[in-house]
Write an enzyme that holds these catalytic residues in place. Sequence first.
Site, PDB file in Angstrom:
ATOM      1  N   ASP A 116       0.866  -1.178   0.000  1.00  0.00           N
ATOM      2  CA  ASP A 116       0.000   0.000   0.000  1.00  0.00           C
ATOM      3  C   ASP A 116       0.901   1.225   0.000  1.00  0.00           C
ATOM      4  O   ASP A 116       1.816   1.331   0.824  1.00  0.00           O
ATOM      5  CB  ASP A 116      -0.891  -0.024   1.242  1.00  0.00           C
ATOM      6  CG  ASP A 116      -1.891   1.131   1.290  1.00  0.00           C
ATOM      7  OD1 ASP A 116      -1.602   2.203   0.725  1.00  0.00           O
ATOM      8  OD2 ASP A 116      -2.947   0.970   1.913  1.00  0.00           O
ATOM      9  N   CYS A 119       1.497   3.167   3.265  1.00  0.00           N
ATOM     10  CA  CYS A 119       2.027   2.383   4.382  1.00  0.00           C
ATOM     11  C   CYS A 119       3.510   2.681   4.587  1.00  0.00           C
ATOM     12  O   CYS A 119       4.327   2.505   3.682  1.00  0.00           O
ATOM     13  CB  CYS A 119       1.792   0.903   4.095  1.00  0.00           C
ATOM     14  SG  CYS A 119       2.829  -0.241   5.012  1.00  0.00           S
ATOM     15  N   CYS A 122       5.766  -0.319   4.207  1.00  0.00           N
ATOM     16  CA  CYS A 122       5.847  -0.693   2.784  1.00  0.00           C
ATOM     17  C   CYS A 122       6.910   0.162   2.098  1.00  0.00           C
ATOM     18  O   CYS A 122       7.687  -0.318   1.275  1.00  0.00           O
ATOM     19  CB  CYS A 122       4.500  -0.491   2.096  1.00  0.00           C
ATOM     20  SG  CYS A 122       3.182  -1.558   2.699  1.00  0.00           S
ATOM     21  N   ARG A 146      -5.282  -0.714   1.864  1.00  0.00           N
ATOM     22  CA  ARG A 146      -5.783  -1.110   3.188  1.00  0.00           C
ATOM     23  C   ARG A 146      -6.961  -0.260   3.668  1.00  0.00           C
ATOM     24  O   ARG A 146      -7.685  -0.667   4.574  1.00  0.00           O
ATOM     25  CB  ARG A 146      -4.643  -1.039   4.208  1.00  0.00           C
ATOM     26  CG  ARG A 146      -3.961   0.316   4.258  1.00  0.00           C
ATOM     27  CD  ARG A 146      -2.704   0.305   5.096  1.00  0.00           C
ATOM     28  NE  ARG A 146      -2.056   1.618   5.053  1.00  0.00           N
ATOM     29  CZ  ARG A 146      -1.442   2.163   6.086  1.00  0.00           C
ATOM     30  NH1 ARG A 146      -1.396   1.544   7.242  1.00  0.00           N
ATOM     31  NH2 ARG A 146      -0.864   3.335   5.970  1.00  0.00           N
TER      32      ARG A 146
END
Length: 230
Positions: A116, A119, A122, A146
Amino acid sequence: MNKIAFCLSLLLTAFATNAFADESAINKSLSKMGLKAESITPSQLSDISTILTEQGIIYMSNDGKYLLQGPLYDISGNTPKNVSNQILVKKLDALKNQMIIYKAPKEKHVVTVFTDITCGYCRKLHENMQEYNDMGITVRYLAYPRHGLQHQSAKDMQSIWCSATPNKSLNAVFKGEKVSPVKECKIDIAKQYQLGLQFGVQGTPAIVLNDGSVISGYLPSKDLLAILEK
């Protein structure tokens, strides 16, 4: 000879009828719980069926009376092997042409990451992509917005996956640059998101191994390599 063939025909007919009755009972039980089967197949356990639903994999007795939820492990070998997500691994590979892939020059392992762009972990994983690749780990990305498919991040990821150079677009966004809107293409990240739900992804990054096991959260390259080499 004709008598034998007739008896075999009766047996096959009875077997087919029983199989249909079992599936009917399973579907009836699923309906009570507001679930619908995408597929019903025999499991590794006798008299238990593997059922793929939109929410993931469950197990149910063939008479539809008992339900099991959770991963199924084969412990016949030296190490436990997750066999629950084998159906999902096939679906994962079917989306290979939709993945944004960072291939290791000397590939030893392949992982698929549900990511994502909003994120933080991430972004951290992506910033260390060179380390993963240098260790022989190829990283394949699928989108998992998400916040849901109606959130702006989902629209932005759709644009990234649809861009002419998705790798460059993803690199730029993880560096803080804005997403350039792109018209719709054949890739639909909703399918990627749905597959993530079936894998039981609840947060990102979620790292899927070849056997379908899911590692939730960020892992440094050395720690991931250690797990892959077990």
